[in-house]
Design an enzyme around this catalytic site. Structure first.
Site, mmCIF file in Angstrom:
data_model
loop_
_atom_site.group_PDB
_atom_site.id
_atom_site.type_symbol
_atom_site.label_atom_id
_atom_site.label_comp_id
_atom_site.label_asym_id
_atom_site.label_seq_id
_atom_site.Cartn_x
_atom_site.Cartn_y
_atom_site.Cartn_z
ATOM 1 N N SER A 124 0.830 -1.198 0.000
ATOM 2 C CA SER A 124 0.000 0.000 0.000
ATOM 3 C C SER A 124 0.867 1.251 0.000
ATOM 4 C CB SER A 124 -0.858 -0.027 1.260
ATOM 5 O OG SER A 124 -1.457 1.223 1.476
ATOM 6 N N TYR A 149 -2.238 -1.117 10.977
ATOM 7 C CA TYR A 149 -2.451 -1.642 9.623
ATOM 8 C C TYR A 149 -1.256 -1.289 8.727
ATOM 9 C CZ TYR A 149 -3.946 -1.826 4.786
ATOM 10 O OH TYR A 149 -3.986 -2.075 3.433
ATOM 11 N N LYS A 153 1.828 -3.667 6.907
ATOM 12 C CA LYS A 153 2.206 -3.715 5.485
ATOM 13 C C LYS A 153 3.713 -3.497 5.324
ATOM 14 C CE LYS A 153 -1.644 -4.647 3.662
ATOM 15 N NZ LYS A 153 -1.881 -5.845 2.891
HETATM 16 P P1 NAD Z 1 -10.991 -7.272 1.223
HETATM 17 O O1 NAD Z 1 -11.221 -7.247 2.702
HETATM 18 O O2 NAD Z 1 -12.153 -7.120 0.325
HETATM 19 O O3 NAD Z 1 -10.197 -8.597 0.821
HETATM 20 C C1 NAD Z 1 -9.358 -9.284 1.721
HETATM 21 C C2 NAD Z 1 -9.815 -10.722 1.742
HETATM 22 O O4 NAD Z 1 -8.982 -11.477 2.629
HETATM 23 C C3 NAD Z 1 -11.250 -10.892 2.229
HETATM 24 O O5 NAD Z 1 -11.938 -11.659 1.265
HETATM 25 C C4 NAD Z 1 -11.120 -11.632 3.556
HETATM 26 O O6 NAD Z 1 -12.210 -12.506 3.788
HETATM 27 C C5 NAD Z 1 -9.807 -12.376 3.372
HETATM 28 N N1 NAD Z 1 -9.059 -12.666 4.591
HETATM 29 C C6 NAD Z 1 -8.781 -11.825 5.626
HETATM 30 N N2 NAD Z 1 -8.031 -12.456 6.547
HETATM 31 C C7 NAD Z 1 -7.810 -13.712 6.083
HETATM 32 C C8 NAD Z 1 -7.114 -14.828 6.582
HETATM 33 N N3 NAD Z 1 -6.498 -14.782 7.773
HETATM 34 N N4 NAD Z 1 -7.103 -15.971 5.856
HETATM 35 C C9 NAD Z 1 -7.750 -16.032 4.656
HETATM 36 N N5 NAD Z 1 -8.435 -15.004 4.139
HETATM 37 C C10 NAD Z 1 -8.464 -13.854 4.848
HETATM 38 O O7 NAD Z 1 -9.897 -6.149 0.916
HETATM 39 P P2 NAD Z 1 -9.348 -5.605 -0.467
HETATM 40 O O8 NAD Z 1 -9.706 -4.165 -0.541
HETATM 41 O O9 NAD Z 1 -9.700 -6.503 -1.565
HETATM 42 O O10 NAD Z 1 -7.791 -5.659 -0.173
HETATM 43 C C11 NAD Z 1 -6.970 -6.738 -0.589
HETATM 44 C C12 NAD Z 1 -5.561 -6.490 -0.115
HETATM 45 O O11 NAD Z 1 -5.093 -5.240 -0.629
HETATM 46 C C13 NAD Z 1 -5.427 -6.387 1.407
HETATM 47 O O12 NAD Z 1 -4.207 -7.012 1.782
HETATM 48 C C14 NAD Z 1 -5.347 -4.902 1.651
HETATM 49 O O13 NAD Z 1 -4.638 -4.596 2.825
HETATM 50 C C15 NAD Z 1 -4.592 -4.435 0.408
HETATM 51 N N6 NAD Z 1 -4.844 -3.020 0.102
HETATM 52 C C16 NAD Z 1 -6.131 -2.596 -0.040
HETATM 53 C C17 NAD Z 1 -6.374 -1.249 -0.290
HETATM 54 C C18 NAD Z 1 -7.799 -0.742 -0.416
HETATM 55 O O14 NAD Z 1 -8.012 0.466 -0.270
HETATM 56 N N7 NAD Z 1 -8.787 -1.579 -0.698
HETATM 57 C C19 NAD Z 1 -5.305 -0.346 -0.426
HETATM 58 C C20 NAD Z 1 -3.996 -0.829 -0.315
HETATM 59 C C21 NAD Z 1 -3.774 -2.179 -0.037
#
Ligand code: NAD
Ligand code: UDP
Length: 340
Positions: A124, A149, A153
């Site tokens: 991120s 958080y 990362k």
């Molecule tokens: P999201 O919450 O929709 O997807 C994350 C998924 O991981 C979910 O489906 C959840 O059920 C699953 N999950 C969580 N913990 C788990 C575990 N211990 N074992 C198995 N599955 C697990 O989030 P997203 O927006 O799709 O983000 C995906 C990734 O991108 C994350 O790592 C997030 O930190 C990163 N990210 C997201 C953003 C954003 O703004 N959406 C920005 C930067 C980075």
């Protein structure tokens, strides 16, 4: 390629699954459904006419990962799984370090045991130090994140870098996302936050459908063009295409690469509200509220390295972002809890 998507039922994972299936890859999703619904993948299957293997499981369960890797011949892992709510992370730091950092450690051990060493990681822009210099290139200094958080990362980035240095057979991409927004153009899959949304665009969308009364704009006294915070909003389908490009680039060659995935352009909160209003043809009620602790004034990407190395750049502009976010919200006001 057979690609294993941890967290692949979530927002970014489900859109990436769609892009990978359309590109002819085999996709296996591994998700504990803590923040997602199986319905997202049913819809990806219907949209693509392809099949996605789904395994309900947790990345902290190393024995389970061993069995899955032994049974299926995986070529590469895209690691989305983790917790992502900034505010919640300050209240429950251990849950964040456990799911994100310890979970990644467990995943890497299992991959290593299975001789599987190709990994794309969801990092991120939050890892960057606060800076007055925009845009941010990948070699801008990383900071001391203001919440667990963000720390998780950055810790994972360190962990993966040390792992690749110690064992150069690993092939690792650190993808630093800016602000992922929007939805697939069909309106069938999109972002489905549980409870009150933390992020700007889901909040605006829910105000638009009457689920929330008004938006609080966190601060209008930043030194930006209209005083509100400026961010680099990237369409989730562009982000998904970036994963495909990164995977193609790293598969078969060892190393560690860091790429920003952003558009290279920033928009203010007020510009986002106006752009949404224009597309949805309705007013968004908002009020100016105090700054949100931990927020920076502005943040946008220098996305030129990804363009140079991957031949990738974000193609979709603000209007498409708003059109697709609005279509998803309008047609699924309760997210995946809506029928069909
Ligand atoms: P999201 O919450 O929709 O997807 C994350 C998924 O991981 C979910 O489906 C959840 O059920 C699953 N999950 C969580 N913990 C788990 C575990 N211990 N074992 C198995 N599955 C697990 O989030 P997203 O927006 O799709 O983000 C995906 C990734 O991108 C994350 O790592 C997030 O930190 C990163 N990210 C997201 C953003 C954003 O703004 N959406 C920005 C930067 C980075
Ligand atoms: N924001 C806002 N009201 C909200 C949510 C966000 O004014 O209800 C602002 C926030 O201060 C920032 C921008 O919108 O300037 C993007 O915030 P978001 O939480 O979506 O992403 P971040 O960049 O913080 O990861």
């Amino acid at each position: 390629m057979k690609v294993f998507l941890t967290g692949g039922a979530g927002f970014i994972g489900s859109h990436t699954a769609l892009v990978l299936v359309e590109a002819g890859h085999d996709v296996v999703v591994y998700d504990n459904l803590s923040n997602a619904s199986r319905e997202s993948l049913n819809r990806v299957e219907r949209l693509t006419g392809g099949r996605i293997a789904f395994i309900e499981g947790d990345i902290r369960d190393g024995a389970r990962l061993d069995r899955v890797f032994a049974e299926s011949d995986i070529d590469a892992v895209i690691h989305f799984a983790g917790l992502k709510a900034v505010g919640e992370s300050t209240e429950q730091p251990l849950a964040y370090y456990e799911n994100n950092v310890a979970g990644t450690l467990t995943l890497c051990h299992a991959m290593d045991r299975a001789n599987l060493r190709t990994l794309v990681f969801s990092s991120s822009a939050t890892v960057y130090a606060e800076s007055r210099e925009m845009p941010l290139p990948e070699d801008a200094p990383t900071g001391r994140p203001t919440n667990p958080y963000g720390s998780s990362k950055l810790m994972i980035e360190w962990l993966l870098r040390d792992l690749q240095t110690a064992d150069p057979r690993w092939s690792i991409a650190l993808l630093r996302y800016f602000n992922p927004v929007g939805a697939h153009e069909s309106g069938r899959i999109g972002e489905d936050p549980q409870g009150r949304p933390n992020n700007l665009l889901p909040f605006i969308s829910q105000v638009a459908v009457g689920r929330l009364p008004e938006l609080a704009v966190y601060g209008n006294d930043y030194s930006t063009r209209d005083g509100t915070g400026v961010r680099d909003y990237i369409h989730v389908m562009d982000l998904a295409a970036g994963h495909r490009a990164a995977l193609d680039a790293i598969a078969g060659s060892a190393g560690l690469w860091t790429w920003n995935l952003g558009t290279g352009r920033g928009y203010s909160v007020l510009e986002m509200i106006r752009a949404f209003e224009n597309v949805a043809d309705r007013e968004i009620a908002y009020r100016i509220a105090p700054r949100r602790p931990g927020d920076v004034a502005e943040c946008w990407a220098d996305a030129s390295r990804a363009e140079r190395d991957l031949g990738w750049r974000a193609e979709r502009g603000l209007e498409e972002i708003m059109r697709d976010a609005w279509r998803w919200q309008r047609e699924n006001p309760e997210g995946y809890r809506d029928a069909g």
